[in-house]
Scaffold this active site. Structure first.
Site, PDB file in Angstrom:
ATOM      1  N   SER A 168       0.831  -1.196   0.000  1.00 58.62           N
ATOM      2  CA  SER A 168       0.000   0.000   0.000  1.00 58.62           C
ATOM      3  C   SER A 168       0.875   1.260   0.000  1.00 58.62           C
ATOM      4  CB  SER A 168      -0.972  -0.057   1.185  1.00 58.62           C
ATOM      5  OG  SER A 168      -2.008   0.886   1.054  1.00 58.62           O
ATOM      6  N   HIS A 188      -7.745  -5.789  -0.166  1.00 61.50           N
ATOM      7  CA  HIS A 188      -6.572  -4.956   0.117  1.00 61.50           C
ATOM      8  C   HIS A 188      -5.782  -5.564   1.276  1.00 61.50           C
ATOM      9  CE1 HIS A 188      -4.268  -1.316  -0.375  1.00 61.50           C
ATOM     10  NE2 HIS A 188      -4.291  -1.108   0.931  1.00 61.50           N
ATOM     11  N   ASP A 202      -9.830  -5.696  -4.518  1.00 56.32           N
ATOM     12  CA  ASP A 202      -9.374  -4.483  -3.828  1.00 56.32           C
ATOM     13  C   ASP A 202     -10.130  -3.273  -4.372  1.00 56.32           C
ATOM     14  OD1 ASP A 202      -7.906  -2.242  -2.871  1.00 56.32           O
ATOM     15  OD2 ASP A 202      -6.117  -3.485  -2.674  1.00 56.32           O
TER      16      ASP A 202
END
Length: 265
Positions: free
Chosen positions: A119, A236, A209
């Site tokens: 991320s 995610h 995601d």
């Protein structure tokens, strides 16, 4: 003082590991346990703690609510206090150097051959590799600062952050003080392609995601057409099941060998 206890992983090539925003190194270590298990004979993993305080990320509280305090690399919203780019980069570098020094003291001796992030950590990982590329081009290979062969980008989004804005800066790049791009990207900057990371990358995308389209932007608009892609049917988070992890393991080992990473016999 360097550790003296024999460690079979001491001399393995090292991968620098960067957690997501609103997370921390302890959480990222837990999230990557399956991947690290499969690669434990090939790499030593070094986890870095983000320099800035943060609220927990939305995908962190469900499983790791009690694993605080939580950290971040960049500002992701107005709730994070303003900071100038130079100071932000210096704080990030200090965190990275501290982790490297700590691992040296724990006995690690291998070269840092890759950087892996999840991320917001993936944004930083790509940006560190981009900085290496720009420094090598403009200052010479000896001044690149790092010698990462590739990056592993788990659910990362663009744009890249210019960690050396005095060397390269345009409308397609952020600096480390920004939350997001603050002006339209010009056609001239897009055509010049100075924002493109050409060093090898592996992108991991969860098909469930919510940010998938943004992750595809990083892949298609900011990375080489030779970048590798691993897709899996997840949200995610970091893949944890063996069937989801093994395709990534294959790509990492294949790319490591292609980029000259030497494994002990």
């Amino acid at each position: 003082m360097r550790a003296t206890i024999d460690d079979p992983q001491a001399a393995l090539p090292r991968i620098l590991c960067l957690h997501g925003g609103g997370s921390n190194s302890r959480i990222f270590k837990a999230q990557t346990r399956a991947l690290r298990y499969e690669l434990s004979n090939y790499f030593r993993f070094v986890f870095v703690e983000g320099p800035f305080d943060s609220e927990p990320g939305p995908d962190v509280t469900s499983a790791y609510e009690k694993f605080g305090p939580f950290r971040r690399w960049f500002r992701s919203g107005p709730q994070h206090p303003p900071i100038d780019s130079h100071t932000a980069v210096a704080c990030i570098e200090e965190s990275i150097y501290a982790a490297m020094e700590r691992d040296d003291l724990q006995g690690g001796t291998g070269d840092y051959v890759a950087v892996m992030g999840f991320s917001q950590g993936a944004k930083l990982a790509a940006s560190l590799l981009f900085r290496q590329q720009i420094r090598a081009e403009k200052l010479g290979q000896a001044m690149s600062g790092t010698n990462f062969r590739f990056a592993i980008l788990l659910n990362g989004r663009g744009p890249l952050v210019s960690m050396d804005p005095e060397l390269v800066m345009n409308t397609a790049l952020m600096d480390a003080s920004q939350i997001a791009l603050d002006r339209p990207v010009t056609l001239e900057d897009l055509c010049r392609k100075e924002h493109v990371l050409r060093l090898p990358t592996i992108h991991v995308h969860g098909l469930q995601d919510p940010g998938l389209m943004l992750h595809r932007v990083l892949l298609r608009e900011y990375c080489s057409k030779n970048a590798r892609l691993v897709e899996w049917d997840g949200a995610h988070r970091v893949p944890i099941k063996t069937k989801d992890v093994l395709p990534l393991v294959h790509e990492i080992l294949q790319l490591a060998k292609q980029t000259g990473v030497v494994f002990a016999a």
